[in-house]
Motif scaffolding. Structure first.
Motif, PDB file in Angstrom:
ATOM      1  N   VAL A 212      -7.854   0.508   5.311  1.00 16.04           N
ATOM      2  CA  VAL A 212      -7.056   2.316   4.912  1.00 16.04           C
ATOM      3  C   VAL A 212      -7.297   3.064   5.992  1.00 16.04           C
ATOM      4  O   VAL A 212      -8.210   3.665   5.371  1.00 16.04           O
TER       5      VAL A 212
ATOM      6  N   VAL B 146       0.767  -1.024  -0.503  1.00 18.98           N
ATOM      7  CA  VAL B 146       0.009   0.177  -0.233  1.00 18.98           C
ATOM      8  C   VAL B 146       0.579   1.222  -0.155  1.00 18.98           C
ATOM      9  O   VAL B 146       1.869   0.975   0.808  1.00 18.98           O
TER      10      VAL B 146
ATOM     11  N   ILE C 194      -2.812  -0.003  -3.770  1.00 20.97           N
ATOM     12  CA  ILE C 194      -3.204  -0.821  -2.867  1.00 20.97           C
ATOM     13  C   ILE C 194      -2.627  -2.141  -4.212  1.00 20.97           C
ATOM     14  O   ILE C 194      -3.326  -2.306  -5.433  1.00 20.97           O
TER      15      ILE C 194
ATOM     16  N   ILE D  76      -1.235   8.489   6.920  1.00 16.17           N
ATOM     17  CA  ILE D  76      -2.615   6.956   6.666  1.00 16.17           C
ATOM     18  C   ILE D  76      -1.946   6.039   6.875  1.00 16.17           C
ATOM     19  O   ILE D  76      -0.588   6.263   7.058  1.00 16.17           O
ATOM     20  N   CYS D  77      -2.425   5.171   7.199  1.00 11.54           N
ATOM     21  CA  CYS D  77      -2.215   4.292   8.519  1.00 11.54           C
ATOM     22  C   CYS D  77      -3.026   2.514   7.694  1.00 11.54           C
ATOM     23  O   CYS D  77      -3.818   2.981   7.410  1.00 11.54           O
ATOM     24  N   ALA D  78      -1.815   1.227   7.890  1.00 11.28           N
ATOM     25  CA  ALA D  78      -3.190   0.731   6.899  1.00 11.28           C
ATOM     26  C   ALA D  78      -3.067  -0.827   7.805  1.00 11.28           C
ATOM     27  O   ALA D  78      -1.641  -0.642   8.734  1.00 11.28           O
TER      28      ALA D  78
END
Length: 141
Positions: free
Chosen positions: A122, A59, A69, A111-113
């Motif tokens: 996400v 990502v 993605i 942003i984090c996933a």
């Protein structure tokens, strides 16, 4: 005596002739389901990913600022019984890529996933806009 039936046979053949050419290859793959949600503080993207681990994903933000993605199943070759063969095998996605154009109010640095329970999530936090209240005395001239 046969009942009179009326059907337009030209319509399916037009579509069959169009889709059964070498220009449009047939695929049996389907894209994973995606949910996109919004609240006051963030957007959330969820992608169905049953059996996938975090190692199967990439990502990132591309050069144009879009969210990309990629998922690829890295299967190990297993020794199978020579007397048994698959008649049909549709178990997993081989490779998939999705690009999402991000809204202007996404804080791209935060942003984090994560992957849990067969879902890639996400989180896309919104930029916090602080309202500056200007309070001052105005001189009358």
């Amino acid at each position: 005596m046969y009942p009179a039936t009326r059907h337009n046979s030209w319509l399916p053949e037009v579509f069959n002739d169009f889709f059964n050419t070498g220009f449009l290859p047939k695929t049996n793959a389907t894209a994973p389901a995606i949910n996109v949600m919004e609240d006051d503080t963030q957007y959330t993207v969820e992608m169905a990913a049953p059996g996938m681990t975090k190692e199967d994903f990439n990502v990132h933000i591309n050069q144009t600022g879009d969210l990309v993605i990629k998922m690829e199943r890295k299967e190990e070759k297993k020794e199978e019984d020579k007397n048994v063969h698959y008649l049909r095998r549709e178990f997993s996605y081989a490779q998939y890529e999705q690009t999402l154009i991000l809204p202007d109010d996404v804080d791209k640095a935060k942003i984090c996933a994560r992957v849990a329970d067969g879902v890639l999530t996400v989180d896309l936090p919104k930029v916090v806009k602080e309202e500056v209240k200007v309070e001052r005395h105005i001189e009358i001239g």
